[in-house]
Design an enzyme around this catalytic site. Structure first.
Site, PDB file in Angstrom:
ATOM      1  N   THR A  81       0.976  -1.200   0.157  1.00  0.00           N
ATOM      2  CA  THR A  81      -0.056  -0.022  -0.166  1.00  0.00           C
ATOM      3  C   THR A  81       0.792   1.304   0.009  1.00  0.00           C
ATOM      4  O   THR A  81       0.686   2.177   0.770  1.00  0.00           O
ATOM      5  CB  THR A  81      -0.974   0.044   1.212  1.00  0.00           C
ATOM      6  OG1 THR A  81      -0.337  -0.560   2.520  1.00  0.00           O
ATOM      7  CG2 THR A  81      -2.015  -0.952   0.819  1.00  0.00           C
ATOM      8  N   GLY A  82       1.622   1.080  -1.072  1.00  0.00           N
ATOM      9  CA  GLY A  82       2.202   2.818  -1.283  1.00  0.00           C
ATOM     10  C   GLY A  82       3.291   3.073  -0.198  1.00  0.00           C
ATOM     11  O   GLY A  82       3.589   2.234   0.674  1.00  0.00           O
ATOM     12  N   HIS A 283      -6.727  -3.699  -7.941  1.00  0.00           N
ATOM     13  CA  HIS A 283      -5.977  -2.540  -6.948  1.00  0.00           C
ATOM     14  C   HIS A 283      -6.869  -1.935  -6.289  1.00  0.00           C
ATOM     15  O   HIS A 283      -6.945  -0.690  -5.935  1.00  0.00           O
ATOM     16  CB  HIS A 283      -5.666  -1.507  -8.110  1.00  0.00           C
ATOM     17  CG  HIS A 283      -4.081  -0.926  -7.739  1.00  0.00           C
ATOM     18  ND1 HIS A 283      -2.986  -1.208  -8.456  1.00  0.00           N
ATOM     19  CD2 HIS A 283      -3.715   0.026  -6.929  1.00  0.00           C
ATOM     20  CE1 HIS A 283      -1.864  -0.405  -7.823  1.00  0.00           C
ATOM     21  NE2 HIS A 283      -2.592   0.263  -6.961  1.00  0.00           N
ATOM     22  N   ARG A 318     -12.973  -7.145   4.228  1.00  0.00           N
ATOM     23  CA  ARG A 318     -13.198  -6.395   5.508  1.00  0.00           C
ATOM     24  C   ARG A 318     -13.273  -7.313   6.702  1.00  0.00           C
ATOM     25  O   ARG A 318     -13.534  -6.881   7.949  1.00  0.00           O
ATOM     26  CB  ARG A 318     -14.022  -5.251   5.567  1.00  0.00           C
ATOM     27  CG  ARG A 318     -13.790  -4.355   4.239  1.00  0.00           C
ATOM     28  CD  ARG A 318     -12.727  -3.468   4.507  1.00  0.00           C
ATOM     29  NE  ARG A 318     -12.795  -2.262   3.545  1.00  0.00           N
ATOM     30  CZ  ARG A 318     -12.019  -2.725   2.486  1.00  0.00           C
ATOM     31  NH1 ARG A 318     -11.256  -3.769   2.509  1.00  0.00           N
ATOM     32  NH2 ARG A 318     -11.845  -1.671   1.558  1.00  0.00           N
TER      33      ARG A 318
HETATM   34  C1  LIG Z   1      -3.485   3.510  -0.219  1.00  0.00           C
HETATM   35  C2  LIG Z   1      -3.203   2.556  -1.083  1.00  0.00           C
HETATM   36  C3  LIG Z   1      -1.916   2.419  -1.704  1.00  0.00           C
HETATM   37  C4  LIG Z   1      -1.581   1.473  -2.482  1.00  0.00           C
HETATM   38  N1  LIG Z   1      -0.579   1.069  -3.155  1.00  0.00           N
HETATM   39  C5  LIG Z   1      -0.120  -0.103  -3.979  1.00  0.00           C
HETATM   40  C6  LIG Z   1       1.203  -0.426  -4.264  1.00  0.00           C
HETATM   41  O1  LIG Z   1       2.063   0.291  -4.003  1.00  0.00           O
HETATM   42  N2  LIG Z   1       1.403  -1.393  -5.009  1.00  0.00           N
HETATM   43  C7  LIG Z   1       0.365  -2.231  -5.579  1.00  0.00           C
HETATM   44  O2  LIG Z   1       0.482  -3.169  -6.257  1.00  0.00           O
HETATM   45  N3  LIG Z   1      -0.970  -2.025  -4.984  1.00  0.00           N
HETATM   46  C8  LIG Z   1      -1.251  -0.941  -4.256  1.00  0.00           C
HETATM   47  N4  LIG Z   1      -2.391  -0.629  -3.771  1.00  0.00           N
HETATM   48  C9  LIG Z   1      -3.678  -1.942  -4.009  1.00  0.00           C
HETATM   49  C10 LIG Z   1      -3.317  -2.963  -2.870  1.00  0.00           C
HETATM   50  O3  LIG Z   1      -2.298  -3.535  -2.995  1.00  0.00           O
HETATM   51  C11 LIG Z   1      -4.570  -3.573  -2.967  1.00  0.00           C
HETATM   52  O4  LIG Z   1      -4.439  -4.350  -4.140  1.00  0.00           O
HETATM   53  C12 LIG Z   1      -5.833  -3.341  -2.644  1.00  0.00           C
HETATM   54  O5  LIG Z   1      -5.642  -2.227  -1.480  1.00  0.00           O
HETATM   55  C13 LIG Z   1      -7.096  -4.327  -2.105  1.00  0.00           C
HETATM   56  O6  LIG Z   1      -8.205  -3.817  -1.841  1.00  0.00           O
HETATM   57  P1  LIG Z   1      -8.667  -3.462  -0.479  1.00  0.00           P
HETATM   58  O7  LIG Z   1      -8.128  -2.274   0.102  1.00  0.00           O
HETATM   59  O8  LIG Z   1     -10.093  -3.264  -0.485  1.00  0.00           O
HETATM   60  O9  LIG Z   1      -8.160  -4.479   0.580  1.00  0.00           O
HETATM   61  C14 LIG Z   1      -2.728   0.373  -2.967  1.00  0.00           C
HETATM   62  C15 LIG Z   1      -3.903   0.329  -2.333  1.00  0.00           C
HETATM   63  C16 LIG Z   1      -4.244   1.521  -1.247  1.00  0.00           C
HETATM   64  C17 LIG Z   1      -5.681   1.690  -0.666  1.00  0.00           C
END
Ligand SMILES: Cc1cc2nc3c(=O)[nH]c(=O)nc-3n(C[C@H](O)[C@H](O)[C@H](O)COP(=O)(O)O)c2cc1C
Length: 384
Positions: A81-82, A283, A318
């Protein structure tokens, strides 16, 4: 709600919302365009009912699950998550530590604050995986992959679902920039909010944009965190093709996972390249608003791939019941993005621990109520 009294992931979300200025909370919560995709991920999960079996001997329950030949304590891990430090200064390190302590995998983002070397040094090859975002300059991508190998990572995750910059309207309205700067517009817009979230504000004013440590080696020595973030932005997103995946497969001797697959044909093509696993994902609804929910595509992808690669999923998880539904529809393992991010944003280590504990307890209770002693017993039979 106090963090100790948070009983659900939504409680943690409320606490995170209270802690963070709205334009930062929006970065976690927001989707793209109308945010149909974010809602769809939850709705598609909610549509499935679990059909309980009674009078089973469920006194001892076991949710441990094996993945790539290793046993994990729970059937879920933490998605990348970034740059965590935007939400909590120690977020990347905390998530890595909490994953290790709870014996679940954590995927360090390609845009993390903490470097892949720093996380590898405090975690293990079982608990820390690394997610690579391709750079426009292929030499950088190759070097990052080499560093991941040198640092001892066993599992590399290539995210392939963001070939262009998505239209995230909350960002655009909030005038979010990379590097993230507190512009006069933001401060004006925040008004009294600045006073409602003093700890985050003061920290940001004092420390500024977190350093994206993974990208630091590719910018001049002594570059500021703003310069490094601007360099990252100039290199990303980078459009990749199957050829890049082929090269990655040839160059990476460990486990290779592709994240962001939704079409069964893409899943098959990935399998033919010899990847070890894929994460069916949109994503978290942050890229294509009209994409299907991963849970909707999961059965077809599982059918198409069979046992040739490990099929995993993320998006909208969730509740413990969501994890069970995903397993019943064919996911060997799931990942959560926002759930643990809410926790860490709300209360650092304690909050991240709470998020993991909540999911784990819910899975345990669901196993008991549907009459399953172990997670491995879950098949499509548990669906109504
Ligand atoms: C704030 C944020 C940042 C994210 N950054 C990335 C990242 O850097 N690389 C990536 O592959 N996915 C990223 N994602 C997607 C997550 O890895 C993931 O696929 C997604 O959050 C799953 O859904 P959920 O938040 O409902 O659990 C990000 C998601 C969020 C919410």
């Amino acid at each position: 709600v106090n963090i100790r009294h948070a009983v659900s992931i939504s409680d943690l979300k409320r606490l995170a919302k209270r802690k963070l200025p709205s334009f930062i909370f929006d970065m976690i919560e927001g989707g793209v365009e109308d945010e149909f995709g974010v809602a769809r991920n939850r709705d598609a999960l909610k549509r499935h009912a679990l059909l309980p079996r009674m009078l089973a001997d469920i006194n001892e329950r076991d949710q441990s699950t094996s993945l790539f030949g290793r046993d994990y304590a729970s059937p879920f891990g933490i998605s990348p998550t970034g740059p965590g430090p935007i939400y909590h200064r120690q977020a990347d390190v905390i998530l890595a530590d909490v994953a290790k302590a709870n014996d679940i995998p954590f995927i360090l983002s390609g845009t993390s604050g903490a470097s892949l070397e720093r996380i590898a040094a405090r975690s293990s090859e079982k608990h820390a995986w690394y997610q690579v975002y391709a750079a426009k300059d292929h030499a950088i991508t190759a070097d990052v992959v080499r560093r991941a190998q040198d640092a001892g990572y066993e599992t590399l995750v290539a995210t392939v679902d963001t070939p262009v910059t998505p239209k995230r309207e909350r960002h655009l309205r909030n005038r979010i920039t990379t590097p993230l700067r507190l512009t006069p517009h933001m401060i004006r817009k925040m008004g009294r909010e600045a006073f409602l979230h003093p700890s985050w504000m003061l920290q940001y004013l004092r420390l500024g944009m977190p350093m994206l440590e993974n990208w630091q080696p590719y910018v001049r020595v002594g570059a500021s965190s703003d310069e490094v973030a601007a360099f990252f932005r100039s290199q990303s997103p980078s459009c990749q093709t199957w050829r890049d995946m082929e090269m990655l497969r040839r160059g990476w001797s460990g486990k290779l996972v592709i994240k962001g697959i939704l079409h069964p044909n893409d899943a098959v093509q990935a399998t033919e390249l010899g990847i070890d696993g894929l994460i069916v994902s949109n994503h978290g609804g942050k890229v294509l608003d009209r994409a299907p929910a991963p849970i909707e595509m999961l059965p077809r992808i599982k059918d198409a791939v069979g046992d040739r690669a490990t099929v995993m999923m993320d998006g909208g998880i969730r509740r413990g019941s969501d994890v069970v539904v995903a397993r019943a529809l064919g996911a060997q393992f799931v990942f959560v993005g926002r759930a643990t991010l809410y926790g860490v944003a709300a209360a650092g280590q304690e909050g991240a621990e709470r998020a993991v504990a909540i999911l784990r307890e819910e899975i345990d209770l669901i196993l008991g109520t549907i009459g399953c002693r172990s997670f491995d017993q879950i098949t499509s039979d548990v669906l109504s």
